[in-house]
Scaffold this motif. Structure first.
Motif, PDB file in Angstrom:
ATOM      1  N   MET A 124       9.154   9.705  11.803  1.00  0.00           N
ATOM      2  CA  MET A 124       8.972   8.491  12.555  1.00  0.00           C
ATOM      3  C   MET A 124       9.036   7.291  11.604  1.00  0.00           C
ATOM      4  O   MET A 124       8.384   7.278  10.564  1.00  0.00           O
ATOM      5  N   SER A 125       9.801   6.293  11.945  1.00  0.00           N
ATOM      6  CA  SER A 125       9.944   5.104  11.102  1.00  0.00           C
ATOM      7  C   SER A 125       8.792   4.140  11.321  1.00  0.00           C
ATOM      8  O   SER A 125       8.277   4.007  12.433  1.00  0.00           O
ATOM      9  N   VAL A 126       8.400   3.470  10.251  1.00  0.00           N
ATOM     10  CA  VAL A 126       7.357   2.452  10.294  1.00  0.00           C
ATOM     11  C   VAL A 126       7.762   1.288   9.399  1.00  0.00           C
ATOM     12  O   VAL A 126       8.594   1.425   8.510  1.00  0.00           O
ATOM     13  N   TRP A 127       7.116   0.155   9.630  1.00  0.00           N
ATOM     14  CA  TRP A 127       7.214  -0.954   8.687  1.00  0.00           C
ATOM     15  C   TRP A 127       6.121  -0.761   7.648  1.00  0.00           C
ATOM     16  O   TRP A 127       4.952  -0.608   7.982  1.00  0.00           O
ATOM     17  N   ALA A 128       6.527  -0.749   6.407  1.00  0.00           N
ATOM     18  CA  ALA A 128       5.602  -0.739   5.284  1.00  0.00           C
ATOM     19  C   ALA A 128       5.788  -2.070   4.556  1.00  0.00           C
ATOM     20  O   ALA A 128       6.848  -2.691   4.645  1.00  0.00           O
ATOM     21  N   TYR A 129       4.763  -2.487   3.853  1.00  0.00           N
ATOM     22  CA  TYR A 129       4.830  -3.749   3.110  1.00  0.00           C
ATOM     23  C   TYR A 129       4.479  -3.480   1.661  1.00  0.00           C
ATOM     24  O   TYR A 129       3.488  -2.812   1.369  1.00  0.00           O
ATOM     25  N   VAL A 130       5.316  -4.016   0.768  1.00  0.00           N
ATOM     26  CA  VAL A 130       5.201  -3.766  -0.660  1.00  0.00           C
ATOM     27  C   VAL A 130       5.054  -5.101  -1.381  1.00  0.00           C
ATOM     28  O   VAL A 130       5.873  -6.013  -1.174  1.00  0.00           O
ATOM     29  N   GLY A 131       4.028  -5.212  -2.227  1.00  0.00           N
ATOM     30  CA  GLY A 131       3.892  -6.376  -3.085  1.00  0.00           C
ATOM     31  C   GLY A 131       4.724  -6.181  -4.332  1.00  0.00           C
ATOM     32  O   GLY A 131       4.720  -5.108  -4.926  1.00  0.00           O
ATOM     33  N   LEU A 132       5.458  -7.228  -4.709  1.00  0.00           N
ATOM     34  CA  LEU A 132       6.294  -7.192  -5.905  1.00  0.00           C
ATOM     35  C   LEU A 132       5.832  -8.304  -6.837  1.00  0.00           C
ATOM     36  O   LEU A 132       5.587  -9.434  -6.388  1.00  0.00           O
ATOM     37  N   GLY A 133       5.705  -8.004  -8.112  1.00  0.00           N
ATOM     38  CA  GLY A 133       5.319  -9.013  -9.084  1.00  0.00           C
ATOM     39  C   GLY A 133       5.877  -8.678 -10.452  1.00  0.00           C
ATOM     40  O   GLY A 133       6.100  -7.513 -10.774  1.00  0.00           O
ATOM     41  N   ALA A 134       6.102  -9.718 -11.235  1.00  0.00           N
ATOM     42  CA  ALA A 134       6.593  -9.551 -12.602  1.00  0.00           C
ATOM     43  C   ALA A 134       6.205 -10.785 -13.407  1.00  0.00           C
ATOM     44  O   ALA A 134       6.193 -11.893 -12.868  1.00  0.00           O
ATOM     45  N   ASN A 135       5.889 -10.584 -14.696  1.00  0.00           N
ATOM     46  CA  ASN A 135       5.634 -11.733 -15.560  1.00  0.00           C
ATOM     47  C   ASN A 135       6.185 -11.545 -16.977  1.00  0.00           C
ATOM     48  O   ASN A 135       5.797 -12.264 -17.884  1.00  0.00           O
ATOM     49  N   LEU A 136       7.084 -10.608 -17.152  1.00  0.00           N
ATOM     50  CA  LEU A 136       7.779 -10.431 -18.425  1.00  0.00           C
ATOM     51  C   LEU A 136       9.283 -10.446 -18.176  1.00  0.00           C
ATOM     52  O   LEU A 136       9.753 -10.022 -17.120  1.00  0.00           O
ATOM     53  N   GLY A 137      10.033 -10.902 -19.171  1.00  0.00           N
ATOM     54  CA  GLY A 137      11.485 -10.951 -19.030  1.00  0.00           C
ATOM     55  C   GLY A 137      11.871 -11.972 -17.974  1.00  0.00           C
ATOM     56  O   GLY A 137      11.169 -12.955 -17.751  1.00  0.00           O
ATOM     57  N   ASP A 138      12.994 -11.736 -17.312  1.00  0.00           N
ATOM     58  CA  ASP A 138      13.438 -12.605 -16.220  1.00  0.00           C
ATOM     59  C   ASP A 138      12.736 -12.137 -14.953  1.00  0.00           C
ATOM     60  O   ASP A 138      13.249 -11.292 -14.210  1.00  0.00           O
ATOM     61  N   ALA A 139      11.535 -12.667 -14.721  1.00  0.00           N
ATOM     62  CA  ALA A 139      10.679 -12.179 -13.640  1.00  0.00           C
ATOM     63  C   ALA A 139      11.347 -12.315 -12.273  1.00  0.00           C
ATOM     64  O   ALA A 139      11.254 -11.409 -11.446  1.00  0.00           O
ATOM     65  N   GLU A 140      12.016 -13.434 -12.027  1.00  0.00           N
ATOM     66  CA  GLU A 140      12.682 -13.609 -10.731  1.00  0.00           C
ATOM     67  C   GLU A 140      13.753 -12.539 -10.527  1.00  0.00           C
ATOM     68  O   GLU A 140      13.827 -11.922  -9.464  1.00  0.00           O
ATOM     69  N   ALA A 141      14.553 -12.312 -11.537  1.00  0.00           N
ATOM     70  CA  ALA A 141      15.603 -11.295 -11.437  1.00  0.00           C
ATOM     71  C   ALA A 141      14.989  -9.905 -11.278  1.00  0.00           C
ATOM     72  O   ALA A 141      15.514  -9.077 -10.521  1.00  0.00           O
ATOM     73  N   ASN A 142      13.898  -9.633 -11.971  1.00  0.00           N
ATOM     74  CA  ASN A 142      13.248  -8.325 -11.862  1.00  0.00           C
ATOM     75  C   ASN A 142      12.772  -8.065 -10.440  1.00  0.00           C
ATOM     76  O   ASN A 142      12.910  -6.954  -9.920  1.00  0.00           O
ATOM     77  N   VAL A 143      12.208  -9.087  -9.790  1.00  0.00           N
ATOM     78  CA  VAL A 143      11.728  -8.927  -8.418  1.00  0.00           C
ATOM     79  C   VAL A 143      12.892  -8.707  -7.466  1.00  0.00           C
ATOM     80  O   VAL A 143      12.869  -7.806  -6.620  1.00  0.00           O
TER      81      VAL A 143
END
Length: 170
Positions: free
Chosen positions: A1-20
């Protein structure tokens, strides 16, 4: 059965925006993930940690995976993107946290759902509510009601990022 899951993404090393953004693409490539919608990106100061500011987002994930299998996939993505764990709350190239998985409520040594601190972190609540403004959970009730409790936490939306609302299909 499919569900909506929610995942927090964070980064603060390297190119953080690109990593996310790259993590969202990797997540969409996971078997049994049908769709990933990425919130706007935000910048936040580290909480209970040191190091540079974080780039944060939340991804809504339409999936057939059970919570533990999705957690395994998240940890594999972290490893693929160079995540190291030298000590608790160390700066990181990528941090992926399973926040919610449908209406699942559980507490095991490996996984607690809803995530035990999601209502205490502006960098989680704000992007989560960007994706699902009326969200409520069995354990926490309406999430918008928790915003006053995090109002003092510095958080700035990165309006110049193309990530807001990006949809990836598996």
């Amino acid at each position: 059965m499919s569900v909506w899951a929610y995942v927090g993404l964070g980064a603060n090393l390297g190119d953080a925006e690109a990593n996310v953004r790259q993590a969202a693409q990797h997540l969409a490539a996971v078997a049994s993930v049908r769709q990933v919608i990425l919130s706007p990106l935000y910048r936040s100061a580290p909480v209970d940690a040191s190091g540079p500011d974080f780039v944060n987002a939340v991804a809504a994930v339409w999936t057939d995976l059970e919570p533990e299998a999705l957690l395994d996939a998240l940890q594999a993505i972290e490893t693929r993107q160079g995540r190291e764990r030298p000590y608790r709350n160390a700066p990181r190239t990528l941090d992926l946290d399973l926040l919610l998985h449908g209406d699942a409520v559980r507490s095991t040594p490996r996984l607690t759902l809803p995530h035990p601190r999601l209502h205490e972190r502006a960098f989680v609540l704000r992007p989560l509510l960007d994706l699902a403004p009326d969200m409520a959970t069995p354990a926490l009730g309406p999430l918008e009601a928790h915003l006053p409790g995090v109002a003092g936490q510095a958080l700035s939306r990165l309006d110049d990022t193309p990530a807001a609302g990006l949809t990836f299909r598996g």
